[in-house]
Motif scaffolding. Structure first.
Motif, PDB file in Angstrom:
ATOM      1  N   LEU A 270       0.830  -1.203   0.000  1.00 34.71           N
ATOM      2  CA  LEU A 270       0.000   0.000   0.000  1.00 34.71           C
ATOM      3  C   LEU A 270       0.868   1.258   0.000  1.00 34.71           C
ATOM      4  O   LEU A 270       0.510   2.271  -0.611  1.00 34.71           O
ATOM      5  CB  LEU A 270      -0.927  -0.006   1.221  1.00 34.71           C
ATOM      6  CG  LEU A 270      -1.980  -1.121   1.276  1.00 34.71           C
ATOM      7  CD1 LEU A 270      -2.833  -0.990   2.522  1.00 34.71           C
ATOM      8  CD2 LEU A 270      -2.860  -1.098   0.030  1.00 34.71           C
ATOM      9  N   ARG A 271       2.006   1.179   0.679  1.00 39.04           N
ATOM     10  CA  ARG A 271       2.934   2.301   0.671  1.00 39.04           C
ATOM     11  C   ARG A 271       3.424   2.571  -0.764  1.00 39.04           C
ATOM     12  O   ARG A 271       3.514   3.730  -1.202  1.00 39.04           O
ATOM     13  CB  ARG A 271       4.117   1.978   1.586  1.00 39.04           C
ATOM     14  CG  ARG A 271       5.235   3.005   1.653  1.00 39.04           C
ATOM     15  CD  ARG A 271       4.809   4.250   2.386  1.00 39.04           C
ATOM     16  NE  ARG A 271       4.341   5.283   1.468  1.00 39.04           N
ATOM     17  CZ  ARG A 271       3.769   6.404   1.882  1.00 39.04           C
ATOM     18  NH1 ARG A 271       3.594   6.642   3.155  1.00 39.04           N
ATOM     19  NH2 ARG A 271       3.361   7.303   0.993  1.00 39.04           N
ATOM     20  N   LEU A 273       1.794   1.824  -3.531  1.00 35.58           N
ATOM     21  CA  LEU A 273       0.682   2.360  -4.314  1.00 35.58           C
ATOM     22  C   LEU A 273       0.505   3.849  -4.035  1.00 35.58           C
ATOM     23  O   LEU A 273       0.202   4.632  -4.951  1.00 35.58           O
ATOM     24  CB  LEU A 273      -0.609   1.605  -3.985  1.00 35.58           C
ATOM     25  CG  LEU A 273      -0.642   0.125  -4.383  1.00 35.58           C
ATOM     26  CD1 LEU A 273      -1.931  -0.523  -3.903  1.00 35.58           C
ATOM     27  CD2 LEU A 273      -0.515  -0.025  -5.895  1.00 35.58           C
ATOM     28  N   ALA A 274       0.678   4.249  -2.787  1.00 39.70           N
ATOM     29  CA  ALA A 274       0.580   5.670  -2.461  1.00 39.70           C
ATOM     30  C   ALA A 274       1.730   6.453  -3.077  1.00 39.70           C
ATOM     31  O   ALA A 274       1.540   7.555  -3.614  1.00 39.70           O
ATOM     32  CB  ALA A 274       0.559   5.860  -0.946  1.00 39.70           C
ATOM     33  N   ASP A 275       2.920   5.885  -3.042  1.00 43.11           N
ATOM     34  CA  ASP A 275       4.084   6.570  -3.625  1.00 43.11           C
ATOM     35  C   ASP A 275       3.931   6.757  -5.129  1.00 43.11           C
ATOM     36  O   ASP A 275       4.572   7.640  -5.716  1.00 43.11           O
ATOM     37  CB  ASP A 275       5.366   5.778  -3.327  1.00 43.11           C
ATOM     38  CG  ASP A 275       5.748   5.840  -1.851  1.00 43.11           C
ATOM     39  OD1 ASP A 275       5.294   6.765  -1.164  1.00 43.11           O
ATOM     40  OD2 ASP A 275       6.496   4.947  -1.393  1.00 43.11           O
ATOM     41  N   ALA A 276       3.080   5.932  -5.753  1.00 43.56           N
ATOM     42  CA  ALA A 276       2.851   6.080  -7.192  1.00 43.56           C
ATOM     43  C   ALA A 276       1.899   7.232  -7.506  1.00 43.56           C
ATOM     44  O   ALA A 276       1.630   7.494  -8.686  1.00 43.56           O
ATOM     45  CB  ALA A 276       2.279   4.771  -7.753  1.00 43.56           C
ATOM     46  N   GLY A 277       1.396   7.918  -6.486  1.00 43.68           N
ATOM     47  CA  GLY A 277       0.571   9.094  -6.721  1.00 43.68           C
ATOM     48  C   GLY A 277      -0.872   8.989  -6.286  1.00 43.68           C
ATOM     49  O   GLY A 277      -1.649   9.924  -6.480  1.00 43.68           O
ATOM     50  N   ARG A 278      -1.241   7.873  -5.684  1.00 38.57           N
ATOM     51  CA  ARG A 278      -2.629   7.712  -5.233  1.00 38.57           C
ATOM     52  C   ARG A 278      -2.786   8.208  -3.794  1.00 38.57           C
ATOM     53  O   ARG A 278      -1.834   8.259  -3.029  1.00 38.57           O
ATOM     54  CB  ARG A 278      -3.049   6.243  -5.284  1.00 38.57           C
ATOM     55  CG  ARG A 278      -3.112   5.656  -6.670  1.00 38.57           C
ATOM     56  CD  ARG A 278      -3.600   4.223  -6.604  1.00 38.57           C
ATOM     57  NE  ARG A 278      -3.708   3.636  -7.935  1.00 38.57           N
ATOM     58  CZ  ARG A 278      -2.714   3.047  -8.578  1.00 38.57           C
ATOM     59  NH1 ARG A 278      -1.544   2.941  -7.983  1.00 38.57           N
ATOM     60  NH2 ARG A 278      -2.879   2.565  -9.785  1.00 38.57           N
TER      61      ARG A 278
END
Length: 626
Positions: A270-271, A273-278
């Protein structure tokens, strides 16, 4: 983009559009802008996801004024004189302004304010009864708050749901996926339902492969989901939501039931996925890996915020890193007072959008759901064998009926042989059909609700189920009639079709189908899988009584009218018409050996099947999450 004196501008995913948007939520030909005099008109070109103007779906041609916001997929365009300006991005944030939610006199959430940005991983934690899952439903737009307001990218999450629905991915606590499918197959069918209809096979397969790689499941693409570990199954659920590349991802207890190692894997993913801009919001009871998060929202019982900030700031506020002590202080009411950060809410919007119209082709959705259903049948050999053996076992019971004339005109020694065999055949067909679908709708309810939220039509779902069960009933009926007429003689006369066995097979087939769809409707009405068994038993027993072959129903008030609702009544009448049976006592006119009577019974079965399918579609459209 400078539009100047141009009179027509096309918007879509294909490279020959005037405005090309590389977005999986955008159709190849999505929308068209045309100048009419000094004004502009926008036309949606039948896209899978509707084109919106100021958050409202376009119906036909819509006038566009200067300053209007056009939403195509996840892209916003604003008309600024002779320019189309890309907007959003800087406003792609989730804002909750003093949100509260109550059911009657019970307050479940109170005073929650948030300002979440792209790239952030936010954890919602708290003791049992703190309203964590309720908050997630409110933030995702599934439930409207009773006080306050939530916006995403400037749109009201509830009043302008159309504008944001397909930008939000929601992963519930329970995995809503068919576990008999492989990871790749599950994602492929989901992609066909969620991506635009004009997404070709290669593009669809490429997106599935990209999504599997994004969640680290490429090496397990061909593994049936029920054979994956708990963490891997959860990643499949996450992958389903990532297919359309949502900018906001919400997860409810994704690590529930997982060991600490798997919990860490999920949180690390999840970290990433967030770092990818979400923007990623996760409800969790496991506080071990919260240091991966940018923000922690701690709720007290009643949904009251106690803390919102970085994990290190929380430990400093409470003066301890012991979560047991922190939760104890939260529950006992001795936690430090909450100091909410100021939130600048988006300006109020008067536009109210209805649920988005679905432009996906009905045939496309029906075909996809039907193909998946057939795949599921063959993916479960035990179930497929059950469907095949039931008609064989029922047919062999014909040997227990005394006599040797079978479905011919019975002789004086066994005058009721044909009538008894017809009861066995048609009540057996009713049981056979009902058993095939008794748990279908309740077993798929969570999956259907999520698919409906992203565009699946209840009517398409109903037609797909009816189509598959039509095939299943046809195969089962052919086996049942084939075995019955092998172990005992079949009928010798006909009333309409060239062969009497064909007439009997048609009647059995439609009886099984109508009973199957009636049972499917019952499966959609019950609240749990355990309730389907008594419904099945009562339905079959009622048809045994109402078929007319064992207990006379013709001319008996109430009983005769009730029998009209029983498929076995009409199936038995059609079979009796073909066989031309003679009973002791007053005859039933429906059994007349003539084509209008046989055709009337067949028409009644077709009508029953159509009504059950329609009622199932209506029921499916009204289902709600529990």
């Amino acid at each position: 983009m400078w539009i100047g004196n141009r009179v027509r501008i096309t918007i879509g995913r294909a490279s020959d559009n005037d405005i090309v948007l590389s977005d999986l939520q955008v159709s190849r030909r999505h929308a068209r802008l045309e100048r009419v005099g000094a004004a502009w008109r926008l036309t949606d070109l039948g896209s899978r996801n509707p084109t919106l103007v100021n958050g409202v779906p376009v119906a036909g041609r819509s006038p566009i004024a200067d300053g209007d916001r056009i939403t195509v997929g996840a892209t916003d365009l604003r008309v600024d004189g002779d320019n189309l300006v890309t907007t959003g991005g800087e406003r792609t944030r989730l804002l909750a302004d003093d949100v509260g939610f109550a059911v009657g006199d019970k307050q479940l959430l109170s005073g929650i304010s948030l300002d979440l940005l792209p790239g952030q991983l936010v954890a919602v934690v708290g003791p049992s009864g703190a309203g964590k899952s309720t908050l997630l439903k409110v933030l995702s737009g599934d439930v409207a708050p009773t006080t306050g307001r939530i916006t995403y990218d400037g749109y009201d999450m509830h009043r302008q749901r159309s504008a944001v629905a397909r930008r939000v991915g929601v992963v519930p606590q329970d995995d809503v996926v068919h576990t008999r499918l492989t990871a790749r197959s599950a994602l492929t069918y989901a992609a066909k339902l969620r991506l635009p209809d004009d997404t070709g096979g290669p593009a669809c397969r490429r997106r599935v492969a990209e999504t599997l790689a994004e969640v680290g499941l490429t090496d397990h693409a061909r593994t049936p989901i029920h054979r994956l570990s708990g963490g891997q199954r959860k990643r499949v659920s996450i992958a389903l939501e990532l297919l359309t590349a949502p900018s906001l991802l919400m997860l409810d207890e994704p690590t529930s039931g997982l060991d600490p190692a798997l919990d860490k894997q999920i949180m690390s993913r999840l970290r990433e996925l967030a770092d990818a801009g979400r923007t990623v919001v996760v409800v969790t009871h496991n506080v071990t890996n919260l240091d991966d998060c940018d923000r922690v929202l701690l709720l007290a019982p009643g949904g009251v915020p106690v803390f919102s900030g970085r994990p290190a700031e929380l430990r400093a506020r409470f003066g301890t890193a012991d979560w047991a002590d922190i939760f104890h202080r939260v529950v006992s009411g001795t936690a430090p007072p909450h100091q909410p950060s100021p939130v600048n809410p988006a300006p109020p919007s008067e536009a109210v959008a209805e649920p988005p119209p679905v432009h996906a082709g009905l045939a496309h959705q029906v075909g996809t759901v039907a193909a998946r259903h057939l795949r599921l049948i063959f993916a479960d050999p035990g179930y497929a064998l059950f469907l095949l053996l039931v008609p064989v076992v029922l047919a062999m019971l014909a040997l227990a009926v005394p006599g040797h004339e079978g479905l011919r005109r019975s002789g004086p020694e066994h005058p009721t042989e044909a009538a008894q065999m017809l009861v066995l055949v048609f009540v057996g067909a009713a049981f056979m059909g009902a058993a095939a679908s008794a748990r279908e709708a309740i077993a798929e309810r969570a999956i259907f609700l999520r698919e409906r939220a992203v565009g699946l039509r209840p009517g398409a779902y109903a037609l797909a189920k009816a189509g598959v069960f039509t095939l299943v009933a046809a195969v089962q009926s052919a086996v049942l009639v084939g075995v019955v007429t092998t172990v005992k003689p079949g009928p010798v006369s006909t009333v309409l079709l060239p062969r009497p066995v064909a007439e009997l097979a048609v009647a059995v087939w439609l009886t099984a189908l109508a009973s199957c769809l009636l049972s499917l409707l019952g499966s959609a009405l019950v609240r749990s899988a355990e309730q389907t068994t008594p419904v099945l038993v009562v339905t079959v027993m009622a048809q045994l009584v109402l078929c007319g072959g064992m207990v006379p129903v013709a001319g008996r008030p109430v009983l005769a009218q009730l029998s009209w609702l029983a498929p076995a009544r009409w199936g038995y009448a059609a079979g009796a018409s073909t066989v031309d049976i003679h009973q002791v006592g007053p005859p039933d006119r429906l059994w007349t050996h003539d084509w209008p009577w046989w055709s009337g019974s067949i028409a009644a079965l077709l009508l029953t099947a159509a009504v059950c399918t329609s009622l199932f579609a209506v029921r499916a459209s009204r289902l709600r999450r529990t």
